[in-house]
Design an enzyme around this catalytic site. Structure first.
Site, mmCIF file in Angstrom:
data_model
loop_
_atom_site.group_PDB
_atom_site.id
_atom_site.type_symbol
_atom_site.label_atom_id
_atom_site.label_comp_id
_atom_site.label_asym_id
_atom_site.label_seq_id
_atom_site.Cartn_x
_atom_site.Cartn_y
_atom_site.Cartn_z
ATOM 1 N N ALA A 1 0.805 -1.231 0.000
ATOM 2 C CA ALA A 1 0.000 0.000 0.000
ATOM 3 C C ALA A 1 0.843 1.290 0.000
ATOM 4 O O ALA A 1 0.626 2.166 -0.853
ATOM 5 C CB ALA A 1 -0.981 -0.037 1.171
ATOM 6 N N ARG B 1 -5.987 -0.114 -8.395
ATOM 7 C CA ARG B 1 -6.248 -1.105 -7.349
ATOM 8 C C ARG B 1 -7.162 -0.434 -6.311
ATOM 9 O O ARG B 1 -6.839 0.648 -5.811
ATOM 10 C CB ARG B 1 -4.940 -1.578 -6.691
ATOM 11 C CG ARG B 1 -4.007 -2.269 -7.699
ATOM 12 C CD ARG B 1 -2.904 -3.030 -7.016
ATOM 13 N NE ARG B 1 -3.403 -4.236 -6.358
ATOM 14 C CZ ARG B 1 -2.670 -4.966 -5.523
ATOM 15 N NH1 ARG B 1 -1.427 -4.602 -5.235
ATOM 16 N NH2 ARG B 1 -3.174 -6.053 -4.961
ATOM 17 N N GLN C 1 4.092 -13.310 -1.969
ATOM 18 C CA GLN C 1 4.855 -12.140 -1.513
ATOM 19 C C GLN C 1 5.722 -12.468 -0.300
ATOM 20 O O GLN C 1 6.780 -11.874 -0.122
ATOM 21 C CB GLN C 1 3.900 -10.991 -1.165
ATOM 22 C CG GLN C 1 3.254 -10.317 -2.367
ATOM 23 C CD GLN C 1 1.912 -10.916 -2.706
ATOM 24 O OE1 GLN C 1 1.657 -12.097 -2.446
ATOM 25 N NE2 GLN C 1 1.024 -10.139 -3.276
ATOM 26 N N ASP D 1 -3.763 -2.624 4.179
ATOM 27 C CA ASP D 1 -4.048 -1.837 2.974
ATOM 28 C C ASP D 1 -5.051 -0.728 3.246
ATOM 29 O O ASP D 1 -5.065 0.283 2.552
ATOM 30 C CB ASP D 1 -4.557 -2.744 1.852
ATOM 31 C CG ASP D 1 -3.372 -3.317 1.097
ATOM 32 O OD1 ASP D 1 -2.688 -4.185 1.679
ATOM 33 O OD2 ASP D 1 -3.102 -2.857 -0.032
ATOM 34 N N ASN E 1 -6.170 -6.507 4.730
ATOM 35 C CA ASN E 1 -4.779 -6.842 4.413
ATOM 36 C C ASN E 1 -4.804 -8.091 3.535
ATOM 37 O O ASN E 1 -5.876 -8.674 3.276
ATOM 38 C CB ASN E 1 -3.958 -7.060 5.688
ATOM 39 C CG ASN E 1 -2.466 -7.131 5.397
ATOM 40 O OD1 ASN E 1 -1.927 -6.285 4.686
ATOM 41 N ND2 ASN E 1 -1.782 -8.141 5.908
ATOM 42 N N LYS E 2 -3.645 -8.489 3.092
ATOM 43 C CA LYS E 2 -3.519 -9.618 2.161
ATOM 44 C C LYS E 2 -4.376 -10.810 2.590
ATOM 45 O O LYS E 2 -4.443 -11.145 3.777
ATOM 46 C CB LYS E 2 -2.042 -10.002 2.062
ATOM 47 C CG LYS E 2 -1.702 -11.152 1.147
ATOM 48 C CD LYS E 2 -2.246 -11.007 -0.248
ATOM 49 C CE LYS E 2 -1.798 -9.736 -0.947
ATOM 50 N NZ LYS E 2 -2.624 -9.447 -2.160
HETATM 51 O O1 MRU Z 1 -1.340 -7.236 -3.227
HETATM 52 P P1 MRU Z 1 -0.199 -6.595 -2.494
HETATM 53 O O2 MRU Z 1 1.070 -7.377 -2.584
HETATM 54 O O3 MRU Z 1 -0.013 -5.145 -2.874
HETATM 55 O O4 MRU Z 1 -0.665 -6.624 -0.977
HETATM 56 C C1 MRU Z 1 0.167 -6.065 -0.005
HETATM 57 C C2 MRU Z 1 -0.279 -6.303 1.378
HETATM 58 O O5 MRU Z 1 -1.294 -6.888 1.634
HETATM 59 C C3 MRU Z 1 0.558 -5.696 2.452
HETATM 60 O O6 MRU Z 1 0.493 -6.461 3.621
HETATM 61 C C4 MRU Z 1 0.030 -4.291 2.751
HETATM 62 O O7 MRU Z 1 -0.046 -3.520 1.573
HETATM 63 C C5 MRU Z 1 0.860 -3.599 3.737
HETATM 64 S S1 MRU Z 1 2.387 -3.075 3.055
HETATM 65 C C6 MRU Z 1 3.175 -2.190 4.223
#
Ligand code: MRU
Length: 352
Positions: free
Chosen positions: A48, A81, A179, A220, A230-231
């Site tokens: 994010a 996004r 990730q 996020d 979050n993810k």
């Molecule tokens: O789909 P992504 O890889 O952009 O998702 C990222 C996440 O879910 C992270 O945990 C979140 O953005 C926090 S980053 C400091």
């Protein structure tokens, strides 16, 4: 030093292409807002806070290119996004300066510095929470790659390490795009921080056996009541941590907090392509006839959060709304989008 995810100079936004890691370090040079939008959409740049800063520089490139109005550029970048609140903060910050005839490049630089400095503050605020911990668990990547530099969830770990703590990190692999296995493990390995990558479905096993002293994740978007997106997979980690009495911390800069979204029910959840689930790095896993679902995020209720680690210190979920209201009154931060219509938005698949 941790890596830097992106940097800007003379009309070029350079990004470390996160799709190529850990195998190759590929730097892409982006010169147009369309290229920045595509990089965000395909997760070449992700996380994010990094998305927000990249989008801010995307606005700078649009202004330099002279082919877009501020509104058109904002629309292009904001459509990439839907979940990360930081994206809208970054875009709106620069749009306001553009429309006021100000120096957009200076505004984007200052936004980038602010995000990085807040991550350092998060590290300093969060490190004491880990004083009695030996093993911590994290999900996805909330390190330097996700935040331009340093990290959110990884920041307290880095500060604790610098202060002499000997922490071990469990790294969830984080399907479908891995990730954790690809990016968090890469960052930790580079800095010789002891860690082990585990399959996503192994976290409950270690949590239930007393092998996790704390869970740290990023976010996020954090709603006013403390529910947060979050993810995908974060929610189940939070429930299992709660069940086992393990503290669960969420670390984020101010751009991730969305005081205008009252609860998690209004957070838009991005749904990505079926291929990301069907394949791993281009290799088909599932039968051709199978269908797939691919929500990129889930929403964890505030009741599972022990505390938020913010740039202003450690905040309990029940104190969050008051703090955000105070900040709104003091600063009137740029508005993020209100959640409207469908809660699930589809975006194109990530390549690579
Ligand atoms: O789909 P992504 O890889 O952009 O998702 C990222 C996440 O879910 C992270 O945990 C979140 O953005 C926090 S980053 C400091």
């Amino acid at each position: 030093m941790p890596v830097r995810a992106l940097w800007y100079r003379n009309g070029i936004l350079s990004i470390v292409d996160q799709r190529a890691l850990p195998g190759r370090t590929v730097v892409r040079r982006l010169r147009t807002p369309e290229a920045v939008a595509e990089a965000i959409r395909t997760l070449a740049v992700r996380g994010a806070p990094s998305i927000g800063v990249a989008a801010a520089y995307g606005m700078v490139l649009a202004r330099r290119g002279g082919r877009h109005t501020a509104v058109q550029a904002a629309r292009l970048l904001s459509s990439t996004r839907p979940t990360a609140h930081d994206l809208f903060v970054g875009v709106e910050r620069i749009r306001a300066v553009w429309e006021a005839g100000g120096d957009v490049e200076a505004a984007a630089d200052s936004y980038r510095r602010e995000v990085v400095e807040e991550c350092h503050e998060i590290g300093r605020a969060g490190a004491p929470l880990l004083s009695g911990a030996r093993k911590v668990l994290t999900h996805c990547n909330a390190g330097a790659l996700a935040t331009v530099e340093w990290g959110t969830a990884l920041a307290p770990i880095r500060v604790a390490r610098d202060r002499g703590a000997r922490l071990f990190v469990w790294v969830d692999e984080t399907r479908p795009l891995l990730q954790g296995a690809r990016l968090t493990a890469w960052e930790l390995a580079k800095e010789h921080i002891p860690h082990a990558v585990i399959a996503d479905n192994a976290a409950g096993h270690f949590l239930s056996r007393g092998e996790v002293d704390a869970v740290l994740v990023g976010a996020d978007r954090i709603a006013r009541n403390g529910d947060f997106a979050n993810k995908i997979g974060t929610y189940e980690k939070a429930v299992v941590a709660h069940e086992n009495g393990v503290p669960f911390y969420v670390a984020a800069p101010w751009s991730t907090f969305d005081p205008r979204t009252p609860t998690g029910a209004s957070i838009p959840v991005e749904e990505r392509s079926e291929e990301e689930v069907a394949e791993v790095r281009g290799q088909r896993l599932t039968p051709r006839r199978s269908r797939h679902r691919n929500p990129a995020f889930d929403v964890t209720p505030a009741k599972y959060v022990t505390a938020f680690i913010t740039p202003a210190g450690v905040v309990r979920p029940q104190d969050l709304a008051k703090l955000l209201d105070r900040r709104m009154r003091a600063e009137r931060p740029p508005a993020g989008p209100r959640a409207t219509g469908s809660r699930v938005r589809r975006t194109r698949r990530a390549s690579g």
